[in-house]
Motif scaffolding. Structure first.
Motif, mmCIF file in Angstrom:
data_model
loop_
_atom_site.group_PDB
_atom_site.id
_atom_site.type_symbol
_atom_site.label_atom_id
_atom_site.label_comp_id
_atom_site.label_asym_id
_atom_site.label_seq_id
_atom_site.Cartn_x
_atom_site.Cartn_y
_atom_site.Cartn_z
ATOM 1 N N THR A 187 23.095 -37.577 -16.721
ATOM 2 C CA THR A 187 24.320 -36.830 -16.431
ATOM 3 C C THR A 187 24.927 -37.306 -15.115
ATOM 4 N N VAL A 188 26.245 -37.224 -15.030
ATOM 5 C CA VAL A 188 26.943 -37.469 -13.754
ATOM 6 C C VAL A 188 27.778 -36.229 -13.453
ATOM 7 N N GLU A 189 27.934 -35.941 -12.184
ATOM 8 C CA GLU A 189 28.628 -34.706 -11.779
ATOM 9 C C GLU A 189 30.140 -34.880 -11.807
ATOM 10 N N MET A 190 30.841 -33.814 -12.226
ATOM 11 C CA MET A 190 32.297 -33.791 -12.091
ATOM 12 C C MET A 190 32.623 -33.029 -10.808
ATOM 13 N N ASP A 191 33.558 -33.553 -10.029
ATOM 14 C CA ASP A 191 33.905 -32.948 -8.754
ATOM 15 C C ASP A 191 34.463 -31.530 -8.958
ATOM 16 N N LYS A 192 33.907 -30.585 -8.208
ATOM 17 C CA LYS A 192 34.243 -29.167 -8.414
ATOM 18 C C LYS A 192 35.733 -28.900 -8.133
ATOM 19 N N ALA A 193 36.241 -29.478 -7.057
ATOM 20 C CA ALA A 193 37.640 -29.209 -6.704
ATOM 21 C C ALA A 193 38.590 -29.746 -7.776
ATOM 22 N N MET A 194 38.249 -30.905 -8.340
ATOM 23 C CA MET A 194 39.094 -31.490 -9.394
ATOM 24 C C MET A 194 39.048 -30.626 -10.661
ATOM 25 N N VAL A 195 37.865 -30.073 -10.944
ATOM 26 C CA VAL A 195 37.699 -29.225 -12.132
ATOM 27 C C VAL A 195 38.394 -27.876 -11.929
ATOM 28 N N ASP A 196 38.328 -27.357 -10.706
ATOM 29 C CA ASP A 196 38.871 -26.023 -10.457
ATOM 30 C C ASP A 196 40.396 -25.960 -10.554
ATOM 31 N N ALA A 197 41.047 -27.105 -10.519
ATOM 32 C CA ALA A 197 42.509 -27.102 -10.684
ATOM 33 C C ALA A 197 42.893 -27.212 -12.163
ATOM 34 N N ALA A 198 41.895 -27.270 -13.050
ATOM 35 C CA ALA A 198 42.167 -27.329 -14.491
ATOM 36 C C ALA A 198 43.041 -26.149 -14.904
ATOM 37 N N PRO A 199 43.993 -26.327 -15.803
ATOM 38 C CA PRO A 199 44.233 -27.500 -16.651
ATOM 39 C C PRO A 199 45.208 -28.518 -16.060
ATOM 40 N N LYS A 200 45.412 -28.472 -14.739
ATOM 41 C CA LYS A 200 46.330 -29.449 -14.137
ATOM 42 C C LYS A 200 45.744 -30.860 -14.292
ATOM 43 N N ALA A 201 46.520 -31.846 -13.880
ATOM 44 C CA ALA A 201 46.159 -33.237 -14.186
ATOM 45 C C ALA A 201 44.840 -33.689 -13.551
ATOM 46 N N SER A 202 44.386 -32.979 -12.504
ATOM 47 C CA SER A 202 43.146 -33.406 -11.853
ATOM 48 C C SER A 202 41.959 -33.381 -12.828
ATOM 49 N N ILE A 203 42.013 -32.495 -13.825
ATOM 50 C CA ILE A 203 40.871 -32.393 -14.744
ATOM 51 C C ILE A 203 40.761 -33.663 -15.593
ATOM 52 N N VAL A 204 41.891 -34.171 -16.049
ATOM 53 C CA VAL A 204 41.807 -35.370 -16.898
ATOM 54 C C VAL A 204 41.495 -36.605 -16.035
ATOM 55 N N MET A 205 41.953 -36.574 -14.767
ATOM 56 C CA MET A 205 41.582 -37.667 -13.849
ATOM 57 C C MET A 205 40.067 -37.680 -13.668
ATOM 58 N N GLU A 206 39.499 -36.479 -13.474
ATOM 59 C CA GLU A 206 38.066 -36.395 -13.202
ATOM 60 C C GLU A 206 37.247 -36.708 -14.454
ATOM 61 N N SER A 207 37.693 -36.204 -15.602
ATOM 62 C CA SER A 207 36.976 -36.519 -16.845
ATOM 63 C C SER A 207 36.954 -38.036 -17.037
ATOM 64 N N ALA A 208 38.128 -38.648 -16.923
ATOM 65 C CA ALA A 208 38.224 -40.098 -17.151
ATOM 66 C C ALA A 208 37.335 -40.847 -16.159
ATOM 67 N N GLN A 209 37.374 -40.417 -14.895
ATOM 68 C CA GLN A 209 36.585 -41.118 -13.871
ATOM 69 C C GLN A 209 35.089 -40.994 -14.137
ATOM 70 N N GLN A 210 34.669 -39.800 -14.570
ATOM 71 C CA GLN A 210 33.224 -39.636 -14.816
ATOM 72 C C GLN A 210 32.803 -40.281 -16.133
ATOM 73 N N TYR A 211 33.751 -40.447 -17.088
ATOM 74 C CA TYR A 211 33.425 -41.274 -18.267
ATOM 75 C C TYR A 211 33.199 -42.712 -17.811
ATOM 76 N N LEU A 212 34.008 -43.120 -16.844
ATOM 77 C CA LEU A 212 33.852 -44.482 -16.331
ATOM 78 C C LEU A 212 32.520 -44.633 -15.595
ATOM 79 N N GLU A 213 32.204 -43.648 -14.731
ATOM 80 C CA GLU A 213 30.940 -43.736 -13.974
ATOM 81 C C GLU A 213 29.751 -43.734 -14.926
ATOM 82 N N SER A 214 29.772 -42.836 -15.917
ATOM 83 C CA SER A 214 28.628 -42.776 -16.842
ATOM 84 C C SER A 214 28.592 -44.027 -17.711
ATOM 85 N N GLY A 215 29.768 -44.533 -18.074
ATOM 86 C CA GLY A 215 29.827 -45.766 -18.876
ATOM 87 C C GLY A 215 29.255 -46.941 -18.107
ATOM 88 N N LYS A 216 29.605 -47.006 -16.839
ATOM 89 C CA LYS A 216 29.121 -48.109 -15.989
ATOM 90 C C LYS A 216 27.592 -48.068 -15.898
#
Ligand code: SF4
Ligand code: SF4
Length: 452
Positions: A238-267
């Motif tokens: 598992t990789v962590e999603m940043d709390k501040a980015m998640v807490d602004a959901a459903p604003k754009a920060s959530i999809v930025m963070e999801s995408a970034q953590q898909y990238l981190e886990s993919g890497k």
């Protein structure tokens, strides 16, 4: 005697007030203004009440208040100790494989008027109407969606594009000409340590079963490919999603963070898979948009958590605020025991905070139900995905409001301990969470340094 009681009450008052002020400080650092105010008020109230009562010089009143305060402290400490009601909870083992073609991301790829569209919907008539409804909506990262922000959407798209660069590396031939002889125990330990060094917060290993693997691929060139477990082991992390980015959901920060953590886990998955291949053994990385496995099930059976009400993996320290990566392989490994967590199931049964906060009513309020021979919760994936297509983001309100998603720090870890151990503490903790953070916490602003 009176003097000693006054000093004792005042001392306990200061200690209790100190605890609440410390909790307020933690909340301030967590950007939880609602909780900050509550803790400050509680701290001041306890301090002034204990001061006023101590100054009353009324021995009876002081004795009663002291007894109440001491009892509360002792009860609070006792509630951290193990106490569970009788149950026969076991991990649910699916009796069949999931067909990836039935998932929303696969259904999204179907274009009206094509042969594949006709074939799918003539066999699955019940999906055609809801799917045609989301098809006319703007869609994820679309400029016409309600949460559109050109800079943030472009950032999220950049992360997704970077994940796609890895697609060709997910499944490649073994590179080494000979197999290095390895000790299963040592290499398992090494893989877990290295995964954490690369950024994973937890890593576990399970025997790969058929139900971990999709029956048929549903996306891109994998569509209609039939699968069975071809490797012996699944490594999940598992990789962590940043709390501040998640807490602004459903604003754009959530999809930025999801995408970034898909990238981190993919890497990390690609690195682990390449590492294993370099030793001469087969390995496949399962990364966003290119999975042959159902990641939450693999991760659950590898001992990384439990599946909760919203259908996501609930991890012990970050709750659902994670993304999962998986590598399947034939290198000899030592498997971890799954850890069925009745405490999570029990807490989810009473909590329902995600269901109350879900803007599309996709999360069930009911107890677990028997679905395809397995007792579990199931979300309405059509309702959830249709909302995503309006928002342009992957929503994430449920992840944000979940009490398990709080920061991994001393304050919340004391509560986590009580929730895990004690049936009564769980009920108390839920009430406290509602009072301190709100029953339906509101969406916060996107972190200041990313505002544009
Ligand atoms: S919000 Fe509550 S019910 Fe929903 S997943 Fe979290 S703990 Fe379970
Ligand atoms: S992502 Fe949003 S719409 Fe989907 S289940 Fe969670 S809260 Fe509901």
């Amino acid at each position: 005697m009176l003097k000693a009681l006054e000093i004792a009450l005042f001392g306990i008052g200061i200690l209790s007030a100190g605890f609440f002020l410390w909790a307020a400080y933690v909340s301030k650092n967590e950007n939880e203004p609602f909780a900050f105010r509550k803790f400050i008020n509680l701290g001041l109230l306890v301090f002034f009440l204990s001061f006023l009562i101590a100054m009353s010089h009324n021995i009876l009143l002081i004795s009663i208040v002291l007894a109440i305060l001491l009892s509360l402290i002792i009860i609070g400490l006792l509630l951290l100790l193990p106490f569970e009601k009788k149950h026969n909870y076991k991990l649910a083992v699916p009796s069949s494989q999931i067909d990836e073609r039935d998932t929303m991301f696969s259904r999204r790829e179907l274009k009206g008027g094509t042969e594949v569209y006709e074939k799918y919907y003539s066999a699955n008539k019940e999906f055609q109407k809801p799917d045609d409804e989301f098809r006319v909506l703007p869609g994820l990262l679309n400029p016409k969606s309600s949460q559109y922000n050109p800079i943030h959407f472009a950032s999220a798209a950049a992360s997704f594009q970077a994940v796609e660069v890895f697609y060709n590396e997910a499944e490649v031939e073994v590179k080494a000409e000979t197999k290095l002889e390895v000790e299963a125990e040592e290499v398992s330990k090494y893989i877990k340590s290295w995964a954490k060094k690369l950024g994973a917060i937890d890593c576990g290993i399970t025997l790969l079963k058929d139900y971990h693997v999709y029956s048929y691929g549903g996306r891109r060139e994998r569509r209609d490919k039939q699968y069975q477990a071809k490797h012996k082991f699944g490594i999940a992390f598992t990789v962590e999603m940043d709390k501040a980015m998640v807490d602004a959901a459903p604003k754009a920060s959530i999809v930025m963070e999801s995408a970034q953590q898909y990238l981190e886990s993919g890497k990390i998955a690609i690195q682990l898979a390449n590492f294993i291949r370099n030793l001469g053994y087969e390995a496949r990385a399962h990364i966003d948009g290119n999975y042959e496995v159902v990641c939450p099930l693999v991760a659950r059976d590898a001992g990384l958590g439990e599946i909760g009400r919203m259908g996501l993996l609930m991890t012990p320290m970050k709750g659902p605020r994670v993304r999962i990566g998986v590598v399947t392989t034939n290198i000899p490994l030592v498997v971890d025991e799954p850890k069925p967590q009745f405490s999570v199931i029990d807490f989810c049964t009473i909590c329902k905070k995600c269901a109350e906060s879900c803007p599309s009513n996709a999360i069930s309020f009911n107890d677990m139900e028997e679905i395809d021979g397995v007792k579990r919760w199931k979300i309405n994936q059509e309702a959830c995905f249709t909302l995503w297509c309006k928002l342009g983001t992957d929503c994430g309100r449920c992840v944000s409001v979940c009490p398990y998603s709080h920061e991994d720090n001393v304050l919340h870890n004391i509560v986590r301990k009580g929730i895990k151990n004690n049936y009564i503490f769980r009920r108390l903790a839920l009430k406290m969470d509602d009072i301190i953070y709100g029953r339906q916490p509101v969406s916060k602003e996107i972190p200041e340094n990313l505002e544009i």
